[in-house]
Design an enzyme around this catalytic site. Structure first.
Site, short mmCIF file in Angstrom:
data_model
loop_
_atom_site.label_atom_id
_atom_site.label_comp_id
_atom_site.label_asym_id
_atom_site.label_seq_id
_atom_site.Cartn_x
_atom_site.Cartn_y
_atom_site.Cartn_z
N ASP A 126 -0.25 5.03 0.80
CA ASP A 126 -0.53 6.04 1.83
C ASP A 126 -0.74 5.41 3.20
O ASP A 126 -1.60 4.54 3.36
CB ASP A 126 -1.76 6.87 1.44
CG ASP A 126 -1.57 7.58 0.11
OD1 ASP A 126 -0.42 7.87 -0.24
OD2 ASP A 126 -2.58 7.83 -0.57
N ASP A 141 0.86 -1.18 0.00
CA ASP A 141 0.00 0.00 0.00
C ASP A 141 0.91 1.24 0.00
O ASP A 141 2.06 1.16 0.41
CB ASP A 141 -0.88 -0.04 1.24
CG ASP A 141 -1.66 1.23 1.43
OD1 ASP A 141 -2.33 1.66 0.46
OD2 ASP A 141 -1.59 1.82 2.52
#
Ligand SMILES: [Zn+2]
Length: 178
Positions: free
Chosen positions: A10, A8
């Site tokens: 953010d 991922d």
């Protein structure tokens, strides 16, 4: 056998800014460079999967996102960390697209384009949200969580203290699957 870390963006690699739209907002989180270097040392592919509904919401454009990703890749390249690919979902959640995590669209595209076969290759997902953990569940790969902003409803296979701890766990799991 390939080893793959789906990552991922953010809240996992960089600080979660509210709809990050400018390159100067990028802040790499602590332990991330070290963790990525560890994964590289163990020959993991590094593939970012990121929901970017800010595009669908009209907060920034796809061009803005590409500028940010160029900057992001440049920052990591300074530490000799090269990613294999970045996939993003630009859609508004209301569009109910197949690519927005926890749905599998981005991951399936990555498998195809990067010639990854989950029946023989080893993969983990490192993220900080229910969307990430849900995707890992849907794809039946190990779900490793870095400290989340909001408490997770989907239980990870491993809750790491930081990204380096998460990467260490990924390496440990890959050793077990050899
Ligand atoms: Zn999408």
């Amino acid at each position: 056998m390939k080893k793959v870390a789906f990552l991922d963006r953010d809240g996992t690699l960089i600080r979660n800014a509210h709809y990050l739209s400018r390159p100067e907002q990028i802040e790499i989180l602590s332990g991330v460079r070290e963790g990525l270097q560890l994964l590289k040392q163990y020959h993991f592919m590094l593939i970012i999967l990121t929901n970017q509904s800010g595009i669908g919401r009209g907060y920034f454009s796809e061009t803005d996102l590409k500028i940010i990703h160029t900057e992001l890749l440049g920052l990591f390249a300074q530490s000799s960390i090269l990613f294999d690919a970045i996939y993003y979902c630009p859609h508004h959640p209301d569009e109910e697209c197949e690519c927005r995590k926890p749905r599998k669209g981005m991951l399936l595209t990555a498998l195809q384009e990067q010639s990854i076969d989950l029946s023989v290759d080893f993969a983990v997902l490192i993220g900080d949200s229910d969307a990430d953990m849900g995707l890992a569940r849907n794809a039946r790969i190990a779900a490793i969580a870095v400290p989340p902003e909001k408490p997770l409803l989907v239980t990870p296979d491993y809750q790491a203290q930081d990204f380096l701890d998460a990467a260490t766990e990924a390496v440990r799991l890959s050793g077990r699957s050899d």
